[in-house]
Motif scaffolding. Structure first.
Motif, mmCIF file in Angstrom:
data_model
loop_
_atom_site.group_PDB
_atom_site.id
_atom_site.type_symbol
_atom_site.label_atom_id
_atom_site.label_comp_id
_atom_site.label_asym_id
_atom_site.label_seq_id
_atom_site.Cartn_x
_atom_site.Cartn_y
_atom_site.Cartn_z
ATOM 1 N N ALA A 137 25.087 43.878 39.650
ATOM 2 C CA ALA A 137 24.061 43.705 40.608
ATOM 3 C C ALA A 137 22.550 44.242 39.798
ATOM 4 C CB ALA A 137 24.543 45.250 41.219
ATOM 5 N N ALA A 138 21.811 43.252 40.396
ATOM 6 C CA ALA A 138 20.149 43.674 40.101
ATOM 7 C C ALA A 138 19.667 45.029 39.474
ATOM 8 C CB ALA A 138 19.463 42.538 40.167
ATOM 9 N N GLU A 139 20.249 45.159 40.553
ATOM 10 C CA GLU A 139 19.952 47.147 41.144
ATOM 11 C C GLU A 139 20.189 48.410 40.502
ATOM 12 O OE1 GLU A 139 17.847 47.176 45.641
ATOM 13 O OE2 GLU A 139 18.821 45.048 45.650
ATOM 14 N N PRO A 140 20.324 49.263 40.124
ATOM 15 C CA PRO A 140 19.968 50.525 39.531
ATOM 16 C C PRO A 140 20.825 51.191 40.229
ATOM 17 C CG PRO A 140 17.966 50.056 39.031
ATOM 18 C CD PRO A 140 18.367 48.898 39.825
ATOM 19 N N ASP A 141 20.382 51.691 40.766
ATOM 20 C CA ASP A 141 20.630 52.631 41.909
ATOM 21 C C ASP A 141 21.571 52.114 43.624
ATOM 22 O OD1 ASP A 141 21.059 54.750 42.813
ATOM 23 O OD2 ASP A 141 18.717 55.425 43.823
ATOM 24 N N VAL A 142 21.828 51.583 43.868
ATOM 25 C CA VAL A 142 22.502 50.742 44.838
ATOM 26 C C VAL A 142 24.624 51.407 44.254
ATOM 27 C CG1 VAL A 142 21.462 49.122 44.428
ATOM 28 C CG2 VAL A 142 23.702 48.800 43.390
ATOM 29 N N PRO A 143 24.897 51.252 46.039
ATOM 30 C CA PRO A 143 26.418 51.716 45.808
ATOM 31 C C PRO A 143 27.423 51.265 45.086
ATOM 32 C CG PRO A 143 25.774 51.891 48.308
ATOM 33 C CD PRO A 143 24.802 51.224 47.534
ATOM 34 N N SER A 144 28.397 51.367 44.845
ATOM 35 C CA SER A 144 29.690 49.946 43.563
ATOM 36 C C SER A 144 30.698 50.330 44.228
ATOM 37 C CB SER A 144 29.381 51.335 42.607
ATOM 38 O OG SER A 144 30.776 52.420 42.211
ATOM 39 N N ARG A 145 30.837 50.773 45.363
ATOM 40 C CA ARG A 145 32.038 50.767 46.933
ATOM 41 C C ARG A 145 31.562 50.291 47.675
ATOM 42 N NH1 ARG A 145 32.275 55.479 43.773
ATOM 43 N NH2 ARG A 145 34.003 55.723 42.074
ATOM 44 N N LEU A 146 32.155 49.507 48.339
ATOM 45 C CA LEU A 146 32.764 49.513 49.617
ATOM 46 C C LEU A 146 33.699 49.562 49.965
ATOM 47 C CD1 LEU A 146 32.026 47.579 52.166
ATOM 48 C CD2 LEU A 146 32.989 45.586 51.413
ATOM 49 N N ARG A 179 36.061 47.039 35.238
ATOM 50 C CA ARG A 179 37.813 46.797 35.175
ATOM 51 C C ARG A 179 38.514 47.253 34.119
ATOM 52 N NH1 ARG A 179 37.216 41.022 31.841
ATOM 53 N NH2 ARG A 179 35.743 42.331 30.399
ATOM 54 N N GLU A 180 38.015 48.691 33.096
ATOM 55 C CA GLU A 180 38.359 49.618 32.731
ATOM 56 C C GLU A 180 38.843 50.786 33.276
ATOM 57 O OE1 GLU A 180 39.280 49.119 29.565
ATOM 58 O OE2 GLU A 180 37.462 47.748 27.931
ATOM 59 N N THR A 181 38.119 50.800 34.831
ATOM 60 C CA THR A 181 38.769 51.595 35.392
ATOM 61 C C THR A 181 39.176 52.153 36.520
ATOM 62 O OG1 THR A 181 36.117 52.480 36.202
ATOM 63 C CG2 THR A 181 36.932 53.196 34.058
ATOM 64 N N ARG A 182 38.228 50.704 37.098
ATOM 65 C CA ARG A 182 39.237 50.048 38.217
ATOM 66 C C ARG A 182 40.497 49.402 38.244
ATOM 67 N NH1 ARG A 182 33.656 50.328 41.334
ATOM 68 N NH2 ARG A 182 33.153 52.748 41.355
ATOM 69 N N PRO A 183 41.522 50.014 38.026
ATOM 70 C CA PRO A 183 42.610 48.690 38.084
ATOM 71 C C PRO A 183 42.903 48.154 39.191
ATOM 72 C CG PRO A 183 43.793 50.644 37.997
ATOM 73 C CD PRO A 183 42.190 51.297 37.888
ATOM 74 N N LEU A 184 42.301 48.967 40.335
ATOM 75 C CA LEU A 184 42.829 48.392 41.982
ATOM 76 C C LEU A 184 41.280 48.037 43.170
ATOM 77 C CD1 LEU A 184 45.301 51.091 42.771
ATOM 78 C CD2 LEU A 184 46.634 48.322 42.075
ATOM 79 N N PRO A 185 41.145 46.721 42.168
ATOM 80 C CA PRO A 185 39.237 46.280 42.223
ATOM 81 C C PRO A 185 39.431 46.057 43.831
ATOM 82 C CG PRO A 185 40.406 44.855 40.756
ATOM 83 C CD PRO A 185 41.306 45.519 40.755
ATOM 84 N N PHE A 186 40.810 46.588 44.778
ATOM 85 C CA PHE A 186 40.806 45.761 46.285
ATOM 86 C C PHE A 186 41.691 46.718 46.888
ATOM 87 C CE2 PHE A 186 40.525 42.137 49.786
ATOM 88 C CZ PHE A 186 40.301 43.291 51.529
ATOM 89 N N ALA A 190 43.370 56.895 51.550
ATOM 90 C CA ALA A 190 41.955 56.284 50.874
ATOM 91 C C ALA A 190 41.441 57.295 50.585
ATOM 92 C CB ALA A 190 41.394 56.139 52.718
ATOM 93 N N LEU A 191 40.673 58.635 50.473
ATOM 94 C CA LEU A 191 40.113 59.478 49.994
ATOM 95 C C LEU A 191 40.716 59.312 48.865
ATOM 96 C CD1 LEU A 191 39.330 62.066 52.691
ATOM 97 C CD2 LEU A 191 37.805 60.754 52.337
ATOM 98 N N THR A 198 37.095 49.644 44.253
ATOM 99 C CA THR A 198 36.144 48.994 44.451
ATOM 100 C C THR A 198 35.897 48.583 45.667
ATOM 101 O OG1 THR A 198 35.364 48.053 42.035
ATOM 102 C CG2 THR A 198 34.005 47.403 44.193
ATOM 103 N N SER A 199 36.819 48.268 46.682
ATOM 104 C CA SER A 199 36.608 47.730 48.219
ATOM 105 C C SER A 199 37.635 48.733 48.329
ATOM 106 C CB SER A 199 36.818 46.660 48.209
ATOM 107 O OG SER A 199 35.485 45.581 47.787
ATOM 108 N N LEU A 200 37.405 48.625 49.612
ATOM 109 C CA LEU A 200 38.866 49.758 50.293
ATOM 110 C C LEU A 200 38.542 49.383 51.943
ATOM 111 C CD1 LEU A 200 41.047 52.092 50.678
ATOM 112 C CD2 LEU A 200 39.722 52.928 50.815
ATOM 113 N N HIS A 201 39.571 49.025 53.033
ATOM 114 C CA HIS A 201 40.557 48.506 54.820
ATOM 115 C C HIS A 201 40.815 49.107 54.300
ATOM 116 C CE1 HIS A 201 39.823 46.056 57.753
ATOM 117 N NE2 HIS A 201 41.030 46.347 57.189
ATOM 118 N N VAL A 202 40.493 49.700 56.067
ATOM 119 C CA VAL A 202 41.103 51.376 56.528
ATOM 120 C C VAL A 202 41.815 50.343 58.182
ATOM 121 C CG1 VAL A 202 42.063 52.934 57.159
ATOM 122 C CG2 VAL A 202 41.379 52.892 54.705
ATOM 123 N N SER A 203 42.652 50.178 58.911
ATOM 124 C CA SER A 203 42.506 49.869 59.617
ATOM 125 C C SER A 203 42.559 51.189 60.274
ATOM 126 C CB SER A 203 43.335 49.069 60.189
ATOM 127 O OG SER A 203 44.054 49.241 61.664
#
Length: 525
Positions: free
Chosen positions: A35-44, A182-189, A352-353, A362-367
């Motif tokens: 991400a080019a901008e430093p102050d943006v969220p790191s999760r969706l 990748r070192e800290t988030r072994p389940l990206p999606f 989810a929490l 990094t990415s999380l989907h909840v129906s």
């Protein structure tokens, strides 16, 4: 999608379809982009309401004079008040720029928000947690279809169709931020629940593929490192940490803890590269990347991490007073004395929490529970009552995020470090007032809908766009992919683009067939 297992993880592989399209979009770089901008969220975080909802009953963008033309007169549904007139609509905060502020029907008693009977506490959560400060809603989005499956795909990737023609936005973000985390988030999606469908990675590297994690118990049989859970792995899971190599033997800049079997397997791709076609090499590199991802997941004792993490926490220790007259569950509501109780939502919201607070994904989907595909005479009342109920549950979820420190980011909350999207696959038919002041209440699929944006880098307290009294979208300001300004009805591709921009991606770092642009007014600045 099956629950996560070692077999499922080992099937993560680089898809072969539409490689040229993905390469053009720069999406095959295995997350090398940053991400080019430093102050943006790191999760969706995508919170999906199944079946098609009626968002104008929750956040109302229409002018006061238009409300009685498309909102039925006040009534009741299973003991719950429904519908409203313009005099009952209130703003949640001071306007932010040349946009309508967030407005909703004040169904609660201002003197006692917990009161029920003639009142309803539902939707008060947005005021209680002051969520308008980090929340805006885009209205009148054209999904391009009335079909459930096609519209779900449209919502996830920006292009309607029977199949994905672009990766789901969850996968794009998981891939984009993979190198950084990748070192800290072994389940990206991760997909916690997906009743109407599962977003697809469509050809992106293995780490961008969705993994089903519905509960901790579902993970234990295959991923728990405890001998009491999986005694047969004892003696076979000793790991050695060393620099990670790609399929061609080049350092990736990260470390990887591997077993003897994994080290042997990871070394098999390199001597076979260059013996056949470029497609075969791509496939071998994908297999190597898949095994690296699997190794990283297995090396992280995710079961123990999740068990140690409190999901629903502040909502229990400091339960909001406005929920006093509901059941003891956190994500619940009641109609009448006992005409309806929402139950069973707590486990998926807690899961989810836990995943977000533990910083495993990094990415999380909840129906969410309940399906709004009613097709009956009570459909509008159902949408109003249950929609406001689910939206208040979403407010509580974001309230928990707002009260949780962001992992590794002092001074920021989990909500600050996340982009939360609230959406359905499309809307539903609008009410219309007849000449005798009765209301026509059709209950069918409708291609226009709304999407809520909340969290970091989101401009707060804005309603962008609106509807005609027939439920059609209206033009909004858009910056097209070429950089040129335009004014047109927003499409699902614009929703995806705006989300990518809020998360720090530049337009040239992704591609959506058919054209796309960023909706002006939703991203800060």
């Amino acid at each position: 999608m099956p629950n996560t297992s070692r077999r499922t993880l080992l099937k993560w592989a680089l898809g072969a379809g539409q490689l040229a399209l993905l390469d053009r979009a720069g999406l095959l770089g295995a997350g090398l982009a940053q991400a080019a901008e430093p102050d943006v969220p790191s999760r969706l975080v995508v919170l999906y309401v199944p079946g098609g909802f009626r968002p104008a009953y929750y956040f109302t963008p229409m002018e006061d004079a238009e409300i009685p033309l498309c909102v039925p007169a006040s009534g009741g549904y299973l003991g719950e008040p429904v519908f409203f007139d313009a005099s009952k609509v209130v703003s949640l905060g001071t306007p932010n720029g040349p946009y309508k502020p967030l407005r909703t029907w004040q169904s609660w008693d201002p003197a006692n928000p917990a009161a029920r009977g003639a009142f309803s506490p539902l939707m008060y959560g947005y005021q209680h947690f002051a969520l308008h400060e980090q929340l805006s809603v885009l209205h009148g989005v054209d999904q391009g279809t009335n079909d459930h499956a096609s519209a779900f795909i449209s919502a996830m990737c920006g292009v309607a169709g029977a199949d994905y023609r672009a990766p789901a936005m969850h996968s794009i973000i998981a891939n984009h931020l993979y190198a950084r985390h990748r070192e800290t988030r072994p389940l990206p999606f991760v997909v916690v629940s997906g009743e109407r469908g599962v977003p697809a990675g469509m050809g992106l590297p293995s780490h961008a593929s969705p993994v089903g994690v519905p509960s901790i118990d579902a993970l234990k049989p295959m991923l728990s490192a405890k001998p009491t859970d999986n005694a047969w792995w004892t003696g076979l899971d000793a790991r050695t940490e060393a620099p990670e190599m790609d399929a061609r033997g080049r350092p990736t800049g990260a470390n990887l803890k591997t077993t003897t079997v994994e080290r042997y397997s990871l070394g098999r791709a390199r001597p076979r590269l260059g013996r056949s076609t470029a497609k075969v090499d791509n496939y071998l590199e994908g297999l190597h990347g898949s095994l690296s991802s699997v190794s990283r997941v297995l090396a992280t004792d995710v079961v123990s991490v999740l068990e140690r993490t409190k999901g629903i926490d502040s909502l229990k220790t400091n339960r909001p007073a406005y929920l006093a007259n509901y059941l003891n569950e956190t994500f619940t509501y009641t109609f009448g004395n006992a005409n309806f109780h929402l139950t069973g939502l707590d486990p998926r919201m807690d899961m989810a929490l836990r995943l977000l607070k533990s910083d495993l994904c990094t990415s999380l989907h909840v129906s969410l529970k309940l399906d709004f595909d009613t097709h009956n005479g009570s459909g509008h009342a159902f949408s109003c009552a249950h929609g406001r109920g689910l939206m208040d549950c979403i407010a509580r979820f974001m309230g928990e995020m707002k009260n949780t420190p962001a992992p590794g980011k002092p001074g920021k909350t989990l909500l600050d470090d996340s982009l939360v999207l609230v959406m359905s696959e499309f809307g539903r038919s609008w009410a219309s007032r007849a000449s005798d002041n009765t209301y026509n209440l059709p209950d069918d699929h409708h291609p226009y809908t709304s999407v809520a944006f909340a969290g970091g880098n989101v401009a707060g307290n804005r309603q962008v766009g609106t509807y005609t009294t027939r439920g059609l979208g209206t033009p909004v300001d858009i910056i097209e992919e070429t950089g040129s300004p335009s004014k047109r009805v927003p499409r699902s591709a614009d929703v995806v683009t705006t989300a990518m921009r809020i998360l720090g991606m530049a337009p040239h770092e992704f591609f959506i067939p058919g054209g796309y642009g960023e909706v002006v007014g939703l991203r800060k600045g």
